[in-house]
Design a protein around this motif. Structure first.
Motif, PDB file in Angstrom:
ATOM      1  N   PRO A  39       0.680  -1.179  -0.188  1.00 53.43           N
ATOM      2  CA  PRO A  39      -0.086   0.123   0.102  1.00 53.43           C
ATOM      3  C   PRO A  39       0.709   1.322   0.125  1.00 53.43           C
ATOM      4  CG  PRO A  39      -0.979  -1.723   1.652  1.00 53.43           C
ATOM      5  CD  PRO A  39       0.218  -2.121   0.986  1.00 53.43           C
ATOM      6  N   ALA A  40       1.924   1.320   0.717  1.00 48.37           N
ATOM      7  CA  ALA A  40       2.687   2.421   0.743  1.00 48.37           C
ATOM      8  C   ALA A  40       3.372   2.790  -0.509  1.00 48.37           C
ATOM      9  CB  ALA A  40       4.037   2.184   1.850  1.00 48.37           C
ATOM     10  N   GLU A  41       3.409   1.868  -1.498  1.00 47.88           N
ATOM     11  CA  GLU A  41       4.195   2.197  -2.780  1.00 47.88           C
ATOM     12  C   GLU A  41       3.074   2.073  -3.973  1.00 47.88           C
ATOM     13  OE1 GLU A  41       8.113  -0.560  -2.288  1.00 47.88           O
ATOM     14  OE2 GLU A  41       6.488  -1.478  -3.212  1.00 47.88           O
ATOM     15  N   ALA A  42       1.797   2.304  -3.558  1.00 49.54           N
ATOM     16  CA  ALA A  42       0.842   2.357  -4.678  1.00 49.54           C
ATOM     17  C   ALA A  42       0.810   3.366  -5.353  1.00 49.54           C
ATOM     18  CB  ALA A  42      -0.747   2.116  -3.947  1.00 49.54           C
ATOM     19  N   PHE A  48       5.333   5.277 -11.783  1.00 49.89           N
ATOM     20  CA  PHE A  48       6.113   4.693 -12.568  1.00 49.89           C
ATOM     21  C   PHE A  48       5.681   4.157 -13.898  1.00 49.89           C
ATOM     22  CE2 PHE A  48       7.979   0.544 -13.953  1.00 49.89           C
ATOM     23  CZ  PHE A  48       9.212   0.832 -14.240  1.00 49.89           C
ATOM     24  N   LEU A  49       4.411   3.357 -13.689  1.00 52.87           N
ATOM     25  CA  LEU A  49       3.791   2.737 -14.749  1.00 52.87           C
ATOM     26  C   LEU A  49       3.080   3.686 -15.758  1.00 52.87           C
ATOM     27  CD1 LEU A  49       1.681  -0.085 -13.003  1.00 52.87           C
ATOM     28  CD2 LEU A  49       3.768  -0.432 -14.312  1.00 52.87           C
ATOM     29  N   ALA A  50       2.662   4.736 -15.297  1.00 47.02           N
ATOM     30  CA  ALA A  50       2.329   6.015 -16.421  1.00 47.02           C
ATOM     31  C   ALA A  50       3.312   6.580 -16.893  1.00 47.02           C
ATOM     32  CB  ALA A  50       1.525   7.000 -15.277  1.00 47.02           C
ATOM     33  N   PRO A  88       5.939  -6.082 -14.091  1.00 48.88           N
ATOM     34  CA  PRO A  88       5.994  -4.626 -13.965  1.00 48.88           C
ATOM     35  C   PRO A  88       6.505  -3.955 -12.574  1.00 48.88           C
ATOM     36  CG  PRO A  88       3.672  -5.170 -14.984  1.00 48.88           C
ATOM     37  CD  PRO A  88       4.479  -6.441 -14.340  1.00 48.88           C
ATOM     38  N   TYR A  89       6.088  -4.773 -11.218  1.00 48.70           N
ATOM     39  CA  TYR A  89       6.848  -4.639 -10.142  1.00 48.70           C
ATOM     40  C   TYR A  89       8.150  -4.544 -10.255  1.00 48.70           C
ATOM     41  CZ  TYR A  89       7.686  -3.582  -5.147  1.00 48.70           C
ATOM     42  OH  TYR A  89       7.831  -3.321  -4.064  1.00 48.70           O
ATOM     43  N   SER A  90       8.937  -5.827 -10.725  1.00 47.53           N
ATOM     44  CA  SER A  90      10.419  -5.727 -10.805  1.00 47.53           C
ATOM     45  C   SER A  90      10.887  -4.587 -11.362  1.00 47.53           C
ATOM     46  CB  SER A  90      10.545  -7.312 -11.197  1.00 47.53           C
ATOM     47  OG  SER A  90      10.480  -8.189 -10.404  1.00 47.53           O
ATOM     48  N   ARG A  91      10.191  -4.305 -12.742  1.00 52.29           N
ATOM     49  CA  ARG A  91      10.730  -3.143 -13.584  1.00 52.29           C
ATOM     50  C   ARG A  91      10.890  -1.961 -12.703  1.00 52.29           C
ATOM     51  NH1 ARG A  91       6.738  -4.310 -17.135  1.00 52.29           N
ATOM     52  NH2 ARG A  91       6.264  -2.235 -17.291  1.00 52.29           N
TER      53      ARG A  91
END
Length: 178
Positions: A39-42, A48-50, A88-91
């Motif tokens: 949650p703290a990284e959401a 990042f994804l955007a 995506p999270y590892s990227r």
């Protein structure tokens, strides 16, 4: 999850943070999951994804923790198991997280198991402090953390062997090419 014969002791809040303040020599983390839903990284993960730029001072409090330990002669090491293609999270970790940790002094190693090789490592994330204390990080399949569990009377030889095996099979983050 719990080791056989061990009653669970769950850690949270200041009790959990104290392990990072109080270790004397070393902290080692084995990261086995490809996605963590924290949650703290959401917000930063979405950014990042955007394709947004990394925020100024991103993860600075953790970087200061690393620098403080390094200055006191303590080591912080991680071995992250990866499979290509990276999630995506590892990227996100490779782009925004790990470089700052490495720059602060964390020894971040990558264990690529894309070829399917079974190195004999567990499917369990854990931190090991001072080669004596083990805390399991338990997650759901989607990467959501369930809890942090102090392992009472761990078979420390097993954890040391896993650490050594992971590090022997790893390459430094700076040398890894996904």
């Amino acid at each position: 999850m719990s080791e056989a014969g061990s009653s669970p002791i769950y850690l949270d809040g200041e009790e959990w943070k104290a392990y990072f303040r109080n270790f004397k020599r070393s902290a080692f983390r084995l990261e086995v999951h490809q996605t963590y839903t924290m949650p703290a990284e959401a917000k930063t993960f979405s950014a990042f994804l955007a394709g947004e730029p990394k925020p100024e001072g991103f993860n600075e409090s953790w970087h200061q923790t690393i620098r403080d330990h390094l200055a006191a002669g303590r080591t912080m090491t991680r071995a992250k198991i990866v499979r290509r293609p990276l999630t995506p999270y590892s990227r996100y970790l490779f782009g925004w997280g790990i470089p700052g940790n490495v720059a602060a002094g964390e020894n971040y190693q990558i264990v690529d198991v894309t070829d399917g090789s079974d190195l004999g490592l567990p499917e369990q994330d854990f931190w090991m402090f001072d080669e004596t204390t083990v805390v399991h990080l338990n997650y759901r399949p989607d990467g959501t953390q369930i809890n942090r569990e102090l392992i009472q009377d761990p078979d420390i030889t097993k954890y040391l062997s896993w650490r050594d095996l992971a590090l022997e099979s790893a390459v430094p983050f700076s040398a890894y090419r996904a």
